[in-house]
Design an enzyme around this catalytic site. Structure first.
Site, short mmCIF file in Angstrom:
data_model
loop_
_atom_site.label_atom_id
_atom_site.label_comp_id
_atom_site.label_asym_id
_atom_site.label_seq_id
_atom_site.Cartn_x
_atom_site.Cartn_y
_atom_site.Cartn_z
N HIS A 1 0.84 -1.20 0.00
CA HIS A 1 0.00 0.00 0.00
C HIS A 1 0.88 1.26 0.00
O HIS A 1 0.73 2.14 -0.85
CB HIS A 1 -0.91 -0.02 1.23
CG HIS A 1 -1.82 1.17 1.35
ND1 HIS A 1 -3.14 1.13 1.01
CD2 HIS A 1 -1.58 2.44 1.78
CE1 HIS A 1 -3.68 2.33 1.20
NE2 HIS A 1 -2.75 3.14 1.68
N GLU A 2 1.80 1.32 0.95
CA GLU A 2 2.66 2.52 1.03
C GLU A 2 3.56 2.62 -0.18
O GLU A 2 3.86 3.72 -0.65
CB GLU A 2 3.48 2.50 2.33
CG GLU A 2 2.63 2.55 3.60
CD GLU A 2 1.59 3.66 3.62
OE1 GLU A 2 1.82 4.73 2.99
OE2 GLU A 2 0.52 3.47 4.24
N HIS B 1 1.68 4.35 -2.85
CA HIS B 1 1.77 5.81 -2.69
C HIS B 1 3.16 6.29 -3.15
O HIS B 1 3.30 7.34 -3.77
CB HIS B 1 1.61 6.20 -1.22
CG HIS B 1 0.20 6.18 -0.70
ND1 HIS B 1 -0.84 6.84 -1.32
CD2 HIS B 1 -0.33 5.62 0.44
CE1 HIS B 1 -1.95 6.67 -0.58
NE2 HIS B 1 -1.67 5.92 0.46
N HIS C 1 3.40 6.64 -6.76
CA HIS C 1 2.64 7.82 -7.18
C HIS C 1 3.54 9.07 -7.10
O HIS C 1 3.45 9.97 -7.93
CB HIS C 1 1.43 7.97 -6.25
CG HIS C 1 0.32 8.82 -6.78
ND1 HIS C 1 -0.75 9.20 -6.00
CD2 HIS C 1 0.10 9.39 -7.98
CE1 HIS C 1 -1.59 9.94 -6.72
NE2 HIS C 1 -1.09 10.07 -7.92
ZN ZN Z 1 -2.98 5.21 2.00
#
Ligand code: ZN
Length: 691
Positions: free
Chosen positions: A474-475, A478, A481
């Site tokens: 998940h991180e 990010h 991104h």
């Molecule tokens: Zn998040």
């Protein structure tokens, strides 16, 4: 104020000569920050004053692009400051933080109350259709204008003064709300005085309850209202009477008469938010909050919640059936109350899904899972991660990677800080020391991921749970991104997107963590190197849908209450918030036994700040996108389909906020998202409606 020599001879203010322009961490001392931050804020003010006082008529470049370039020194120093106060703080750094919070907040409101700068931005905005701007420049003009407007720049003098007052009162009320919740949480405890009180609790709950007792100076074991204690207690305790006590205290936070009662505090917050919205010309706070989101209106949000709600109710009815079957099997004749659901659900989980963390952890060695995440980024986007032990980092735990693309060109730096330790806050998050941009000279991103994994014992590997692996991915989503950002302007870079879009790149990347092709390659037993067995993978996939009706009903009910309370157009909030909440939930048909632990009187997402007010729906909104988005790979027949990955890179991971999120999504997917894949993923469709 810092000593004068610290303003001159200050490593924060000098040029940084380490590879990739990383900060000179070893030379930084807490006393460097205050003078550097003050000087950087002064420099930003000087830049804005020059901008506001320009004799030339406003143009996009001399005003909007210049505004985007301004404050570079402040951004650079503040980024180091915030990263250190989160990941490696100290009493000295915390003191700087307390002393700089007010001046830094005042600085940022002064920036958006600068009438001369706003007049130039506003004049350009009025003519924006005639300026012939490229799409990204137009988007920046609209974004910057909206930032000013939403901070109150367009209001007339008295309204602006009143607005500042409202915001100030809200700041103190939300602080009080949070402190009242904290008070009720820290006051209450359930002492488990003997073995009978501990019945059913596994070792890890006993250990945590023992630790809590030591921290509170109590002998034996204590259950507190900390989520990490009360949830396991409600899940495992065989003592129904004690579960009831714990539940009532947990659900009653913020509702105790006296000086820590949040009922009136929440009403005052709602009244002020309504006034805030009216000062902006909106009828309700939800209207004001949602204009700056991908959803756009509360009708759109209600549409999504309305799609999910009846299906979640149907799923929770099926789950109740399963709970009752287990109860019958044990000869228990009881109604299922709010303090019973988790307890019986855990028995269903053990009977039907038989998945234990201890079974999967040996296959999830930290280094291998980091390699798995890098490998996915390489197969999808051609990225290479090269460990660089020669660059400065702020703590020995931090690993720095040079990130390059398929041509070998450097695209940025990735710092990963995986372990829990003193001086680091809890949770997992992504941040940046530098955002990618081209305006004002090309800058490559420096992106951080922080996790809080428990380090393996000396000589033993660090093994992750499945939840940990999801968090890691998940991180990292990010992080990608930030790293893949490919935009002109800093304000539009990386994760600086609308709040109901920001979790798409992260939640989407979680899908690769449990993709069988990825697991077979990387999830190998740390001792034998055997790949994870197929039946274990299948059990993992099945267990994902366990109790999703219960979770979805509780989440969606909270989101519906949030919308209802913030979409009211009356200036005066309901006289009795608890009655308002109870009536709403009963009209929605919230089934008995599915209690809410986010009630308005302690709902921190809504009332401890404005970040998620009229915004609790955002997690589900992003989940619609990630479930639908991953379907593009499924339909293409491969989790690494090259053409899908190329579109994903350009339109989702690369485009930051340079285009409207709904347009970015359609450019990637070829159509708007549908809610079906989310319902399927959560097991909310009894019969799959899509394959
Ligand atoms: Zn998040």
């Amino acid at each position: 104020m810092g000593a004068p020599d610290l303003a001159v001879n200050n490593p924060l203010l000098q040029s940084w000569t380490a590879p990739f322009g990383l900060p000179p961490f070893a030379a930084l001392q807490p006393e460097h920050f205050e003078p550097a931050l003050r000087q950087a804020m002064q420099q930003h003010r000087d830049e804005l004053q020059a901008l506001g006082g320009l004799a030339d008529a406003p143009t996009f470049d001399n005003t909007v692009a210049a505004f985007d370039r301004a404050g570079a020194l402040l951004q650079r120093v503040a980024a180091v400051f915030y990263n250190l106060t989160s990941s490696a703080t100290s009493p000295a750094l915390q003191a700087v933080q307390r002393c700089m919070a007010a001046p830094m907040a005042a600085h940022s409101s002064a920036v958006y109350m600068d009438a001369a700068v706003f007049a130039r931005v506003d004049a350009l905005h009025a003519r924006r259709a005639d300026l012939g701007l490229p799409a990204e420049a137009l988007r920046l003009l609209e974004r910057v204008h909206l930032d000013f407007v939403r901070a109150g720049a367009r209001m007339a003098g008295p309204a602006q003064l009143r607005y500042a007052q409202v915001m100030e009162e809200l700041a103190s009320l939300t602080t009080r709300f949070a402190q009242n919740v904290l008070h009720d949480e820290s006051q209450w405890q359930l002492v488990l005085g003997n073995e009978a009180d501990l019945a059913g609790l596994p070792d890890f709950v006993r250990a945590a309850a023992g630790q809590a007792a030591r921290e509170r100076g109590v002998a034996g074991h204590v259950i507190t209202l900390s989520r990490s204690l009360v949830v396991p207690f409600l899940t495992f305790s065989q003592r129904r009477d004690l579960r009831e006590q714990a539940w009532r205290a947990w659900a009653g936070r913020g509702e105790q008469p006296g000086e820590h009662d949040n009922r009136e505090v929440a009403r005052q917050i709602l009244r002020l938010r309504n006034e805030q919205a009216r000062l902006h010309g909106h009828a309700s706070y939800a209207d004001y909050a949602l204009t700056d989101t991908m959803a756009g209106t509360h009708t759109a949000v209600q549409g999504l919640l309305g799609d999910v709600w009846p299906r979640a109710l149907a799923a929770v009815a099926r789950e109740r059936q399963a709970l009752q079957e287990v109860m019958q099997g044990e000869g228990v004749q009881q109604s299922i109350e709010s303090w019973d659901w988790r307890f019986w659900a855990e028995k269903v989980r053990r009977e039907r899904f038989a998945l234990d963390d201890a079974d999967v952890k040996p296959y999830f060695q930290l280094e291998r899972m980091v390699a798995a995440a890098f490998d996915c980024a390489s197969r999808l986007f051609g990225l290479r991660f090269t460990l660089r032990s020669d660059v400065p980092v702020y703590h020995p735990d931090v690993k720095a990677y040079e990130v390059s693309d398929e041509s070998g060109a450097n695209v940025g730096v990735f710092l990963q800080d995986n372990f829990a330790r003193a001086g680091k806050r809890s949770g997992a998050w992504m941040s940046a020391l530098r955002w990618q941009r081209r305006n004002g000279g090309p800058e490559l991103p420096i992106i951080l991921n922080n996790n809080n994994f428990a380090r393996g014992a000396a000589g033993a590997p660090t093994l992750l749970s499945l939840d940990d692996v999801r968090t890691l991915f998940h991180e990292f989503g990010h992080g990608l991104h930030g790293l893949l950002s490919n935009v002109q302007f800093g304000r539009l870079s990386g994760t600086q997107v609308l709040r109901d879009f920001v979790e798409l790149p992260s939640q989407l990347f979680e899908h690769w963590a449990t993709e069988p092709e990825v697991l077979r390659r990387h999830a190998r037993h740390w001792q034998t190197d055997a790949p994870i067995p197929d039946d274990l993978m299948q059990r993992m996939q099945r267990a994902r849908q366990f109790n999703q009706g219960y979770e979805t009903v509780r989440y969606t009910a909270s989101a519906l209450v949030d919308m209802a309370v913030h979409a009211r157009t009356d200036a005066e909030p309901p006289a009795d918030l608890c009655a308002f909440e109870a009536e709403l939930l009963s009209s929605l048909g919230l089934p008995p036994g599915v209690g809410l632990n986010h009630r308005l009187v302690h709902f921190q997402h809504l009332f401890s700040s404005s970040g998620y007010a009229a915004g609790y729906y955002v997690y589900l909104w992003a989940e619609v996108l990630d479930a639908d988005g991953y379907g593009a790979f499924t339909e293409a027949g491969s989790p690494f389909a090259a053409d899908v990955a190329a579109r994903l890179r350009t339109h989702i991971y690369g485009s930051g906020n340079s285009m409207a999120p709904a347009d970015a999504y359609v450019a990637f997917r070829g159509r708007a998202a549908t809610v079906q894949p989310l319902l399927l993923k959560r097991g909310l469709l009894q019969e799959p409606e899509v394959a």
